[in-house]
Design a protein around this motif. Sequence first.
Motif, mmCIF file in Angstrom:
data_model
loop_
_atom_site.group_PDB
_atom_site.id
_atom_site.type_symbol
_atom_site.label_atom_id
_atom_site.label_comp_id
_atom_site.label_asym_id
_atom_site.label_seq_id
_atom_site.Cartn_x
_atom_site.Cartn_y
_atom_site.Cartn_z
ATOM 1 N N VAL A 132 0.861 -1.181 0.000
ATOM 2 C CA VAL A 132 0.000 0.000 0.000
ATOM 3 C C VAL A 132 0.896 1.229 0.000
ATOM 4 O O VAL A 132 2.102 1.134 0.265
ATOM 5 C CB VAL A 132 -0.944 0.027 1.223
ATOM 6 N N HIS A 133 0.301 2.380 -0.324
ATOM 7 C CA HIS A 133 1.087 3.623 -0.375
ATOM 8 C C HIS A 133 1.328 4.134 1.047
ATOM 9 O O HIS A 133 0.424 4.092 1.886
ATOM 10 C CB HIS A 133 0.353 4.683 -1.206
ATOM 11 N N PRO A 134 2.536 4.640 1.327
ATOM 12 C CA PRO A 134 2.814 5.099 2.694
ATOM 13 C C PRO A 134 1.944 6.259 3.150
ATOM 14 O O PRO A 134 1.802 6.481 4.361
ATOM 15 C CB PRO A 134 4.294 5.515 2.627
ATOM 16 N N ASN A 135 1.333 7.006 2.196
ATOM 17 C CA ASN A 135 0.504 8.141 2.579
ATOM 18 C C ASN A 135 -0.986 7.827 2.541
ATOM 19 O O ASN A 135 -1.806 8.726 2.688
ATOM 20 C CB ASN A 135 0.788 9.335 1.657
ATOM 21 N N ASP A 136 -1.337 6.574 2.319
ATOM 22 C CA ASP A 136 -2.750 6.201 2.235
ATOM 23 C C ASP A 136 -3.328 6.088 3.643
ATOM 24 O O ASP A 136 -2.936 5.197 4.423
ATOM 25 C CB ASP A 136 -2.895 4.869 1.487
ATOM 26 N N PHE A 172 5.341 3.153 -5.087
ATOM 27 C CA PHE A 172 4.951 2.782 -6.453
ATOM 28 C C PHE A 172 3.454 2.515 -6.564
ATOM 29 O O PHE A 172 2.871 2.526 -7.645
ATOM 30 C CB PHE A 172 5.758 1.559 -6.902
ATOM 31 N N VAL A 173 2.761 2.283 -5.414
ATOM 32 C CA VAL A 173 1.333 1.966 -5.413
ATOM 33 C C VAL A 173 0.530 3.212 -5.758
ATOM 34 O O VAL A 173 0.794 4.304 -5.239
ATOM 35 C CB VAL A 173 0.905 1.412 -4.043
ATOM 36 N N ASP A 174 -0.446 3.052 -6.655
ATOM 37 C CA ASP A 174 -1.364 4.131 -7.024
ATOM 38 C C ASP A 174 -2.558 4.095 -6.082
ATOM 39 O O ASP A 174 -3.378 3.171 -6.135
ATOM 40 C CB ASP A 174 -1.810 3.964 -8.478
ATOM 41 N N MET A 175 -2.671 5.085 -5.208
ATOM 42 C CA MET A 175 -3.755 5.102 -4.219
ATOM 43 C C MET A 175 -5.133 5.202 -4.867
ATOM 44 O O MET A 175 -6.133 4.772 -4.288
ATOM 45 C CB MET A 175 -3.573 6.284 -3.251
ATOM 46 N N GLU A 176 -5.173 5.785 -6.088
ATOM 47 C CA GLU A 176 -6.469 6.024 -6.727
ATOM 48 C C GLU A 176 -6.984 4.813 -7.477
ATOM 49 O O GLU A 176 -8.148 4.785 -7.892
ATOM 50 C CB GLU A 176 -6.352 7.208 -7.699
ATOM 51 N N GLY A 210 -6.421 0.555 -3.685
ATOM 52 C CA GLY A 210 -5.156 1.111 -3.227
ATOM 53 C C GLY A 210 -4.231 0.080 -2.634
ATOM 54 O O GLY A 210 -3.164 0.435 -2.112
ATOM 55 N N ALA A 211 -4.600 -1.195 -2.681
ATOM 56 C CA ALA A 211 -3.757 -2.289 -2.187
ATOM 57 C C ALA A 211 -3.381 -3.186 -3.359
ATOM 58 O O ALA A 211 -4.225 -3.486 -4.220
ATOM 59 C CB ALA A 211 -4.486 -3.088 -1.116
#
Length: 1283
Positions: A549-553, A580-584, A588-589
Amino acid sequence: MSILYVSPHPDAFPSLRALIAARYGESGTGPGWGGPPPRVCLQAPPTSGTSIPPPRLPVLEQGPGGLRVWGAAAVAQLLWPAGMGGPGGSRGATLVQQWVSYADGELVPAGCGAALPALGLRNPNHDPQAALGALGRALGPLEERLRLHTYLVGEAPTLADLAAVTALLLPFRYVLDPPARWAWGNVSRWFMTCVQQPEFRAVLGDVSLCPGVRSLPQQPGSEVSGSSKTAAQLKKEAKKREKLEKFQQKQRNQLHQPPPGEKKPKIEKKEKRDPGVITYDIPTPPGEKKDVSVSMPDSYSPQYVEAAWYSWWESQGFFKPEYGRASVSEPNPRGVFMMCIPPPNVTGSLHLGHALTNAIQDSLTRWHRMRGETTLWNPGCDHAGIATQVVVEKKLWREHGLSRHQLGREAFLQEVWKWKNEKGDRIYHQLRKLGGSLDWDRACFTMDPKLSAAVTEAFVRLHNDGVIYRSTRLVNWSCSLNSAISDIEVDKKELSGRTLLSVPGYQEKVEFGVIVSFAYKIQDSESNEEVVVATTRIETMLGDVAVAVHPNDPRYQHLQGKSVIHPFLARSLPIIFDEFVDMEFGTGAVKITPAHDQNDYEVGQRHKLEAVSIIDHQGNLINVPPPFLGLPRFEARKAVLAALKDKGLFREVKDNPMVVPLCNRSKDVVEPLLKPQWYVRCGEMAQAASAAVTRGDLKILPEIHQKIWHNWMDNIRDWCISRQLWWGHRIPAYFVTVNDPKVPPGEDPDGRYWVSGRSEEEAREKAAKKFGVSTDKISLSQDEDVLDTWFSSGIFPFSIFGWPNQTEDLSIFYPGTLLETGHDILFFWVARMVMLGLKLTGKLPFKEVYLHALVRDAHGRKMSKSLGNVIDPLDVISGLSLQGLHDQLLNSNLDPSEMEKAKEGQKADFPNGIPECGTDALRFGLCAYTSQGRDINLDVNRILGYRHFCNKLWNATKFALRALGDGFVPSPTPQASNQESLADRWIRSRLSEAVALSDQGFHAYDFPTVTTAQYSFWLYDLCNVYLECLKPVLSGTDQAAADTARQTLYTCLDVGLRLLSPFMPFVTEELYQRLPRRGPQMPPSLCVTPYPEPTEFSWKDPEAEAAFELALSIIRAVRSLRADYNLTRSQPECFLEVVDEATGVQASTVSGYVQALSNTGAVTILLPGSPAPQGCAVGLASDRCSVHLQLQGLVDPSRELAKLRAKQGEAEHQAQRLRERRAVPDYTTKVPFQVQESEEAKVCGSFRVAYSHPTLIPTSSSKTSSFLNFIFLLSISCPASEF
């Protein structure tokens, strides 16, 4: 911000015209009016609140309430990026303006009128037959213009194309059925080329064409049921249908009719008539010179012309760099030209890409050779590892039922060499057929001993330097081939959603284009919390090792340090945080499978995750629990999905646009697999290659590719060179086993246990030294893999000359001069040659790279067997029937549905098969096409036009030889004798221009400039004008003038054929060999005769050209008047009214040529103030000269006046019908806006006359002439009192 108001109606072509212009403005330098791109509004602009009616759409408003401009023409011009969009300065812009006017004045009314019935808008007064006739007349000039032009003006779409294409949208959608589109072949080809441009497609999408003949709808209330129709009604309907069919056939036949007013139409008919196949039947042993002592056949025949010449050229050594000198080392002040051929696959047969490459490269080679340079074009052939192995494996299975493994490696390689020796020279024979002037004595095969030794040397050197290394990484793996494959061998199939594809080894089709969501349960979660992930390859979840997951999610911050439970494996998967993960995207996982996905592999490297391989080299599952263990990967896909559903973890499946990578050899789905392979470290070599271009040491043309070159070099990855094949260069690397307990055993991925050597003995010694033991304790096992084919191709420019040995050829011809190839292999081949050349030799392999375009079909589509648009160039050369094209499909691997689609494509594009065009026409046409940019939309009909050009050359030379006579002796030099007539001076000036343009074009790789200059000189200057001027001179009594004219004519033939020779080697050699020679020391063949250079032929004569330009303008005006009044045989007197004495003197000088070329009687000059005789028709030749043609006694004035009055009555009648139609109460709501606009223009009298000459667009002067001629007819047919 400016606002563009347009209609939302899909058929509102004025609005579509504005939108497409806006797209060009956005993709170019911005709108021509200087403002930013406008905002599009699908409605009419707000009213001003005044009594002024609202403007017609489209409307461009410069800011709310600002200045408004409306009308399709004005708005499109403002939005277009470069004004009128015309090349070549003011002349180009003028042509664009004229064609825009023609589109608005002719095509729009004709197109709308013909489309009315299809739109359900037919009225009782509408005559569909007349409407179709008007459309046909409007298309005539367009068809003729596009016969030899890709676009209306220049070599890229302009405002002219935009106006004409949008004007014809309704006819192409609703009126022009397949037979009609075939009849108007050039217009149809141009229309489809334009609408395939990105800017057009962005607005129009895929343009649907009229599928077939439409029945015209009847008016309401006029329907008559079949049972109630009387015999008279049925008979009347049958007559109407018959009449309409005849009319449509007449329109199709117009394509083959000469334009009105063309001189001597019988010549055109003779040229179009098929005289039968003419062949060269004189016994000539191969290598002997062709017998040209016999008389020339009546017409040009490719089979006759191309016979016997090539074997003679080859036997005489004309293609060898040693020709004319003691050795290649002999100094040559003209320099050296060397180019190597992009080696075609040994399995291959010619396609149009080869033909284009050969045409360009051979034209350049012949040009350099004729310039006197030491010239070498080196042939070669690539062993094509995968392709060749697949071909031989299929042959073995088909003939003997054996696989290569059953046969064994050595026996299999013997079978491959046997096949190569039997079939491998086919591509060379085809290149000879195309006229390629290669030095066949230097032909190389990449598996020859000389080249194989160079490959081994290159590998060993690079391995010793650490540039080649062993590593385990993800590769493109073909399970069918059991081999890694390169990026160029991967086809990317785009899917818009759920699609079933056939995969080798599976009986049922496999589902792609969907994305499956499932849940991972959080370990030790009291609330049964879960994380939902999604994947297009659900079977790979068995190899998952983490969830990212993204660190800022914010949704997953509470899961730091947590894990999820794998439902089928006895392990938990950590939740990791990576940017590298796209939260949108999705939830987001993302699931992480490092062993089977490149992005996941890089994530795994960053987080030190284990890479678990779950798919083996055959595509079966490994390292997984039952019941999945051993399942084929796509069977496992269904099993995993079912198991997830059983466990309640399945969430959803939905369509997902995606790209599926397919092996272009086996059509198998490419699988990313972790494999230990050999890699080339590219970073430093790429920097050196990029710097060479930056410094200018290496030039890449066109320069647009330089930016792409730098971008690719800056982002280059290391190159995998291992291939799991048997056919190819076996990798000279050996795995070392040390029989000494002090040395621990190694593993395959460990590069320390690998050594390379030029022989096994060398490798053994290197291993013993490396591990500090004696050679008897070393056991070696050579790598079973072979090198990537591109590795041997990468050293091709120097391996062909014997590198690493310092041979004579290597010292003279390396580095080479030029590398010419298609832009699609800029990185797969060109970049690797540059990198390896610099690394291994310290020199660039060549000084320049010229990248040509790719070949597509006439509609801009990629060549594809399934579309039926793949064309074998030999079929264009020799011709092939439609059935022959169908038969070729039987040898392909198409399934039945694709086979039928391909046959329909062939039938649509080649309803009469492919006509015989010949090699020269194909070569010339392909070189002329290279101006289209990145891709070439090849229309075979245009190539056929160049075959007709060959016939012009043939007939012109045949006439000239008769005119020269048997006793003619050419002067020792081509220089002028100062006795030349005005016509002689003019043609020498035009020849000088052709020489200069050819020289400039060849130096700049601007082939269209060269072909256009040569085509124009031969056809328009020599054949159409000068030969006609010669006829009265040769038949006259002035022998001195006739002799001078013959010398000039000979010079034109001699120089003109030399100019054409690089493009058209066969027909020019045939004609040149029939000419007398200037002296006994002239070379034996045209291909080694000096090429004309501007310094030798600097004969520009502005005075003669200005005088002849006036003569030609007068001749065009006279011919136009003759055509208007059908004066085919009579020779009317001609009076030239000039505005000043200087023009009068000039006109008097050219009056004899006017009389000869326009077939008039006496030509009289009327000085300023002198009235023209009564009874003359008037035409405007220029702003300085008017033409008066005496018609008294030659035409019936009352009859001509009746014609004009009939036209006037027809126009008035049509205007009245339009006024009545517009008076209908619901007219403004039911009738499309564009139809309303065109009818309003008609009512206001905006009519123009169709013009006889296809390239002369109407101007105001033509209206003046028509008015004057109308007054003239009134004056000679009416009593003075009435007039």
